[in-house]
Design a protein around this motif. Structure first.
Motif, PDB file in Angstrom:
ATOM      1  N   MET A   1       0.848  -1.198   0.000  1.00 28.04           N
ATOM      2  CA  MET A   1       0.000   0.000   0.000  1.00 28.04           C
ATOM      3  C   MET A   1       0.883   1.248   0.000  1.00 28.04           C
ATOM      4  O   MET A   1       1.913   1.284   0.662  1.00 28.04           O
ATOM      5  N   ARG A   2       0.442   2.245  -0.735  1.00 24.74           N
ATOM      6  CA  ARG A   2       1.212   3.481  -0.809  1.00 24.74           C
ATOM      7  C   ARG A   2       0.512   4.573  -0.002  1.00 24.74           C
ATOM      8  O   ARG A   2      -0.721   4.708  -0.049  1.00 24.74           O
ATOM      9  N   VAL A   3       1.300   5.340   0.722  1.00 26.11           N
ATOM     10  CA  VAL A   3       0.792   6.483   1.477  1.00 26.11           C
ATOM     11  C   VAL A   3       1.412   7.737   0.890  1.00 26.11           C
ATOM     12  O   VAL A   3       2.632   7.808   0.700  1.00 26.11           O
ATOM     13  N   ILE A   4       0.579   8.716   0.577  1.00 25.14           N
ATOM     14  CA  ILE A   4       1.082   9.947  -0.029  1.00 25.14           C
ATOM     15  C   ILE A   4       0.637  11.140   0.801  1.00 25.14           C
ATOM     16  O   ILE A   4      -0.560  11.369   1.006  1.00 25.14           O
ATOM     17  N   GLY A   5       1.609  11.882   1.280  1.00 23.70           N
ATOM     18  CA  GLY A   5       1.323  13.157   1.937  1.00 23.70           C
ATOM     19  C   GLY A   5       1.295  14.248   0.889  1.00 23.70           C
ATOM     20  O   GLY A   5       2.226  14.386   0.106  1.00 23.70           O
ATOM     21  N   ILE A   6       0.215  15.006   0.863  1.00 23.74           N
ATOM     22  CA  ILE A   6       0.036  16.042  -0.154  1.00 23.74           C
ATOM     23  C   ILE A   6       0.094  17.408   0.511  1.00 23.74           C
ATOM     24  O   ILE A   6      -0.493  17.599   1.586  1.00 23.74           O
ATOM     25  N   GLY A   7       0.772  18.342  -0.117  1.00 20.36           N
ATOM     26  CA  GLY A   7       0.811  19.675   0.473  1.00 20.36           C
ATOM     27  C   GLY A   7       1.900  20.532  -0.113  1.00 20.36           C
ATOM     28  O   GLY A   7       2.338  20.333  -1.237  1.00 20.36           O
ATOM     29  N   SER A   8       2.311  21.501   0.688  1.00 24.81           N
ATOM     30  CA  SER A   8       3.366  22.428   0.292  1.00 24.81           C
ATOM     31  C   SER A   8       4.131  22.814   1.548  1.00 24.81           C
ATOM     32  O   SER A   8       3.701  22.480   2.658  1.00 24.81           O
ATOM     33  N   PRO A   9       5.229  23.541   1.410  1.00 17.39           N
ATOM     34  CA  PRO A   9       5.985  23.880   2.631  1.00 17.39           C
ATOM     35  C   PRO A   9       5.324  24.963   3.462  1.00 17.39           C
ATOM     36  O   PRO A   9       5.860  25.330   4.503  1.00 17.39           O
ATOM     37  N   HIS A  10       4.206  25.500   3.039  1.00 16.04           N
ATOM     38  CA  HIS A  10       3.681  26.716   3.641  1.00 16.04           C
ATOM     39  C   HIS A  10       2.651  26.456   4.734  1.00 16.04           C
ATOM     40  O   HIS A  10       1.574  25.915   4.480  1.00 16.04           O
ATOM     41  N   GLY A  11       2.985  26.847   5.953  1.00 12.37           N
ATOM     42  CA  GLY A  11       2.037  26.810   7.059  1.00 12.37           C
ATOM     43  C   GLY A  11       1.382  25.454   7.232  1.00 12.37           C
ATOM     44  O   GLY A  11       2.018  24.403   7.091  1.00 12.37           O
ATOM     45  N   ASP A  12       0.085  25.477   7.510  1.00  7.58           N
ATOM     46  CA  ASP A  12      -0.629  24.227   7.756  1.00  7.58           C
ATOM     47  C   ASP A  12      -0.882  23.426   6.490  1.00  7.58           C
ATOM     48  O   ASP A  12      -1.364  22.292   6.565  1.00  7.58           O
ATOM     49  N   ASP A  13      -0.575  24.006   5.332  1.00  8.67           N
ATOM     50  CA  ASP A  13      -0.669  23.208   4.113  1.00  8.67           C
ATOM     51  C   ASP A  13       0.340  22.066   4.146  1.00  8.67           C
ATOM     52  O   ASP A  13       0.260  21.133   3.364  1.00  8.67           O
ATOM     53  N   ALA A  14       1.301  22.161   5.071  1.00 10.89           N
ATOM     54  CA  ALA A  14       2.305  21.102   5.209  1.00 10.89           C
ATOM     55  C   ALA A  14       1.820  19.951   6.093  1.00 10.89           C
ATOM     56  O   ALA A  14       2.560  18.993   6.316  1.00 10.89           O
ATOM     57  N   LEU A  15       0.586  20.021   6.611  1.00 15.49           N
ATOM     58  CA  LEU A  15       0.126  18.983   7.551  1.00 15.49           C
ATOM     59  C   LEU A  15       0.135  17.589   6.930  1.00 15.49           C
ATOM     60  O   LEU A  15       0.430  16.603   7.612  1.00 15.49           O
ATOM     61  N   GLY A  16      -0.187  17.512   5.645  1.00 17.65           N
ATOM     62  CA  GLY A  16      -0.159  16.203   4.970  1.00 17.65           C
ATOM     63  C   GLY A  16       1.247  15.632   4.940  1.00 17.65           C
ATOM     64  O   GLY A  16       1.450  14.421   5.141  1.00 17.65           O
ATOM     65  N   TRP A  17       2.207  16.504   4.686  1.00 15.45           N
ATOM     66  CA  TRP A  17       3.612  16.063   4.683  1.00 15.45           C
ATOM     67  C   TRP A  17       4.041  15.640   6.090  1.00 15.45           C
ATOM     68  O   TRP A  17       4.719  14.627   6.261  1.00 15.45           O
ATOM     69  N   GLU A  18       3.663  16.455   7.052  1.00 16.23           N
ATOM     70  CA  GLU A  18       4.070  16.143   8.439  1.00 16.23           C
ATOM     71  C   GLU A  18       3.490  14.807   8.881  1.00 16.23           C
ATOM     72  O   GLU A  18       4.159  14.020   9.574  1.00 16.23           O
ATOM     73  N   ALA A  19       2.260  14.542   8.477  1.00 17.76           N
ATOM     74  CA  ALA A  19       1.643  13.263   8.838  1.00 17.76           C
ATOM     75  C   ALA A  19       2.394  12.105   8.190  1.00 17.76           C
ATOM     76  O   ALA A  19       2.631  11.058   8.820  1.00 17.76           O
ATOM     77  N   ALA A  20       2.791  12.303   6.916  1.00 17.65           N
ATOM     78  CA  ALA A  20       3.532  11.239   6.222  1.00 17.65           C
ATOM     79  C   ALA A  20       4.872  10.994   6.920  1.00 17.65           C
ATOM     80  O   ALA A  20       5.280   9.845   7.120  1.00 17.65           O
ATOM     81  N   ARG A  21       5.538  12.070   7.313  1.00 20.55           N
ATOM     82  CA  ARG A  21       6.838  11.922   7.979  1.00 20.55           C
ATOM     83  C   ARG A  21       6.681  11.287   9.363  1.00 20.55           C
ATOM     84  O   ARG A  21       7.530  10.521   9.819  1.00 20.55           O
ATOM     85  N   TYR A  22       5.597  11.608  10.012  1.00 20.23           N
ATOM     86  CA  TYR A  22       5.312  11.011  11.325  1.00 20.23           C
ATOM     87  C   TYR A  22       5.144   9.498  11.169  1.00 20.23           C
ATOM     88  O   TYR A  22       5.721   8.712  11.937  1.00 20.23           O
ATOM     89  N   LEU A  23       4.388   9.100  10.160  1.00 20.94           N
ATOM     90  CA  LEU A  23       4.186   7.666   9.920  1.00 20.94           C
ATOM     91  C   LEU A  23       5.509   6.976   9.592  1.00 20.94           C
ATOM     92  O   LEU A  23       5.755   5.839   9.999  1.00 20.94           O
ATOM     93  N   ALA A  24       6.335   7.703   8.814  1.00 24.96           N
ATOM     94  CA  ALA A  24       7.610   7.107   8.396  1.00 24.96           C
ATOM     95  C   ALA A  24       8.538   6.836   9.579  1.00 24.96           C
ATOM     96  O   ALA A  24       9.481   6.065   9.470  1.00 24.96           O
ATOM     97  N   ARG A  25       8.247   7.477  10.720  1.00 25.35           N
ATOM     98  CA  ARG A  25       9.083   7.254  11.905  1.00 25.35           C
ATOM     99  C   ARG A  25       8.525   6.152  12.801  1.00 25.35           C
ATOM    100  O   ARG A  25       9.123   5.835  13.824  1.00 25.35           O
ATOM    101  N   LEU A  26       7.403   5.576  12.448  1.00 27.47           N
ATOM    102  CA  LEU A  26       6.794   4.521  13.270  1.00 27.47           C
ATOM    103  C   LEU A  26       7.170   3.162  12.682  1.00 27.47           C
ATOM    104  O   LEU A  26       6.653   2.781  11.625  1.00 27.47           O
ATOM    105  N   PRO A  27       8.057   2.420  13.351  1.00 25.75           N
ATOM    106  CA  PRO A  27       8.574   1.176  12.763  1.00 25.75           C
ATOM    107  C   PRO A  27       7.497   0.180  12.353  1.00 25.75           C
ATOM    108  O   PRO A  27       7.563  -0.415  11.300  1.00 25.75           O
ATOM    109  N   GLY A  28       6.498   0.022  13.173  1.00 25.83           N
ATOM    110  CA  GLY A  28       5.480  -0.975  12.863  1.00 25.83           C
ATOM    111  C   GLY A  28       4.667  -0.637  11.640  1.00 25.83           C
ATOM    112  O   GLY A  28       4.021  -1.496  11.036  1.00 25.83           O
ATOM    113  N   ILE A  29       4.696   0.604  11.259  1.00 26.31           N
ATOM    114  CA  ILE A  29       3.944   1.052  10.085  1.00 26.31           C
ATOM    115  C   ILE A  29       4.870   1.259   8.892  1.00 26.31           C
ATOM    116  O   ILE A  29       4.631   0.745   7.803  1.00 26.31           O
TER     117      ILE A  29
END
Lengths: 159, 436
Positions: free
Chosen positions: A1-29
């Motif tokens: 399964m592929r997970v894609i964080g969508i957004g831009s570097p600007h403000g809260d538009d980066a929330l999708g990216w931050e969520a993707a990076r958060y997941l990438a730090r969880l070993p079980g996921i």
């Protein structure tokens, strides 16, 4: 399964990216998912999901909800009301609708939206809670678990 | 909706202001006794504020700030800006930088034209409300468009770091050079797409484009050797032939009460910038491959039919691919991707060809290179007067006895010929008709 964080570097538009990076730090996921970030992909999203059978899209959203609220949406819900390609810069909903018509929409498309702050960016604490909620929804979707038992959040803030 | 065919009926079409990420548009038309009495196209131009935003900012910041003016043609704003600042500081970019900028511009033309043709304009001519409905019947056509657009975005990303609001451009050159392996991989994809682009030229020429001959003045850059993107003199089909430094002596911006956007006129008259104007004035500068594809369409140039803009975009899309292939073939890693820059108190002019036409910049800078003043004249504003003249002519030619829906659609099609930023919304005309 592929997970894609969508957004831009600007403000809260980066929330999708931050969520993707958060997941990438969880070993079980992270060990079981392919996790990427896309910068305002427009129609590039169609190419990104072509050939996939299941995708999870993470994106900041404006849904009139309290900032930090996390909502899980289906592709059908997101595409509801999409009739015209109304912008040079195609949004996620229009791109998914076009992907469906072109026959490349994955069988399973899960969208997780995070309500962005409007007056001000989401604060650190609600930001952390939102990201944890995203990870919990991803676990529900995928059946994956952390190596350590995850705290079981209540339903507050989850649509 | 259907109304009796009465060409003498009073028509009042009011289009409210509509959201525009890259601009806002509105249209008002009043007609009586078979003639348009009042017509105004409003464009509210957020880019105007950028001229003030730039004041006091350092020269290094300019390329990144102006990139935010437009989400579709950020490269154009960067190209005109760096050209102006380099003129002010007497910087001579290297040949590698010049070629890299032309490649970057090819990417922008490619993505912008591919998107406009396939997703915004084609539904008009194939009889669909929108691209999604069209894709169900013409999936291969839409796939071709998306593929070409993606290729353009990837070309921008290679030099610009990202395709939306690129960050790779700096005064004097680029922040970094692309990897040679990426150059080769992209060149292979470009070569593979050339046939698609040739087919697109043939395809657009075979569409049932309305016949609507009009009189207008075409204005574009003209380069000594190449199809104009990043340099040349400003020319018209009425004999204008000036350096970009003399722009303000011939072109005038002015206000209209109904619009916060500035109109432009050349020697007192509206004029056309953009793909059809460029092709009218520069078709002899096309590569042999593009010229051959154009010739096969039978299109006679100069064209006075704005609906031929669609074919012009297809030809320019092909030209962008041919140029990108040529430039990538010659690519060699540079010693340095930028030239050293020493600021000085001065003024500089930059003028390049955005996908939608001439984009003119002027900056006054202090001794530290801070912006004292900036002036930016975008193509959509330049076309505003021409669009109004076109709408007036086209709708009367089309026939005011047509029903409101037909008039609305024709009005939209006329406006879309210019691919203005306001066509971000393909169905932006919310029409309210009142009758006396």
């Amino acid at each position: 399964m592929r997970v894609i964080g969508i957004g831009s570097p600007h403000g809260d538009d980066a929330l999708g990216w931050e969520a993707a990076r958060y997941l990438a730090r969880l070993p079980g996921i992270a060990d079981h998912l392919r996790i990427d970030c896309l910068d305002r992909p427009g129609t590039g999203l169609i190419q990104a999901i072509s050939g996939e059978t299941a995708v999870i899209l993470l994106d900041a959203m404006e849904a009139g909800l309290p900032a930090g609220t996390v909502r899980r949406l289906s592709a059908d819900e997101l595409m509801a009301g999409v009739g015209a390609v109304s912008s040079h810069a195609l949004g996620v909903a229009e791109s998914l609708a076009l992907a469906r018509v072109l026959g490349v929409l994955p069988n399973a498309v899960h969208i997780i939206g995070i309500q962005a702050g409007l007056a001000a960016p989401l604060g650190k604490a609600p930001r952390g809670r939102a990201l944890a909620t995203v990870s919990m929804i991803v676990r529900e979707i995928t059946g994956l678990q952390d190596p350590l038992p995850a705290a079981r959040p209540g339903n507050g803030g989850i649509g | 909706m259907s109304e009796p065919s009465d060409r003498r009926r009073n028509i009042r079409i009011q289009v409210p202001v509509l959201a525009r990420v890259e601009g806002e548009g509105a249209l008002e038309i009043h007609a009586r006794d078979g003639h348009i009495q009042h017509l105004c196209l409003r464009i509210f131009e957020p880019p105007r504020y950028f001229e003030k935003f730039l004041e006091g900012r350092g020269w290094e910041e300019i390329p990144d700030i102006v990139a935010r003016i437009c989400g579709i043609c950020p490269v154009a704003y960067q190209m005109s800006a760096v050209q102006a600042v380099e003129q002010a500081f007497a910087v001579q970019p290297s040949r590698w930088v010049r070629d890299g900028r032309r490649l970057l511009y090819c990417g922008e033309w490619l993505q912008s034209h591919a998107l406009h043709i396939h997703l915004l304009a084609l539904p008009d001519f194939l009889g669909f409300d929108n691209a999604i409905a069209m894709a169900a019947e013409h999936p291969d056509t839409v796939r071709r468009g998306l593929g070409l657009q993606q290729l353009g975005n990837d070309l921008i990303r290679m030099f610009g770091g990202r395709s939306v609001h690129p960050v790779g451009v700096r005064v004097g050159g680029f922040h970094r050079a692309p990897a040679q392996a990426d150059i080769q991989a992209l060149r292979s994809r470009i070569q593979a797409a050339l046939k698609d682009a040739e087919d697109l030229v043939t395809f657009t020429a075979a569409l049932p484009l309305p016949a609507d001959e009009q009189t207008f003045v075409s204005v574009s850059l003209r380069h000594e050797e190449e199809y104009p993107m990043n340099g040349g003199r400003i020319v018209s089909d009425r004999g204008l032939d000036i350096s970009p430094e003399d722009y303000e002596a011939h072109f005038e911006e002015y206000h209209q009460p109904h619009s916060t956007a500035l109109y432009s006129r050349l020697h007192g008259q509206p004029y056309l910038v953009g793909p059809l104007a460029r092709l009218n004035l520069n078709h002899d500068r096309l590569s042999p491959r593009s010229r051959e594809a154009l010739s096969a369409t039978g299109l006679t140039l100069p064209s006075r039919n704005m609906f031929h803009s669609l074919i012009a975009r297809a030809v320019e899309l092909l030209e962008a691919l041919v140029e990108a292939d040529r430039l990538l073939a010659d690519h060699a890693p540079p010693d340095s991707p930028w030239s050293e820059v020493t600021p000085r108190e001065s003024e500089g002019i930059g003028c390049t060809e955005a996908p939608r036409g001439l984009l003119w910049h002027r900056y006054r800078l202090d001794a530290a290179g801070r912006v004292i003043s900036a002036r930016i004249v975008p193509p959509t504003a330049q076309n505003q007067g021409r669009m109004e003249a076109d709408l007036r002519h086209s709708l009367e030619h089309f026939g005011l006895d047509q029903n409101d829906e037909s008039l609305k659609l024709r009005g939209e099609m006329v406006i879309r010929n210019y691919d203005p930023c306001i066509s971000c919304a393909t169905h932006f005309l919310k029409v309210r008709v009142t009758r006396a």
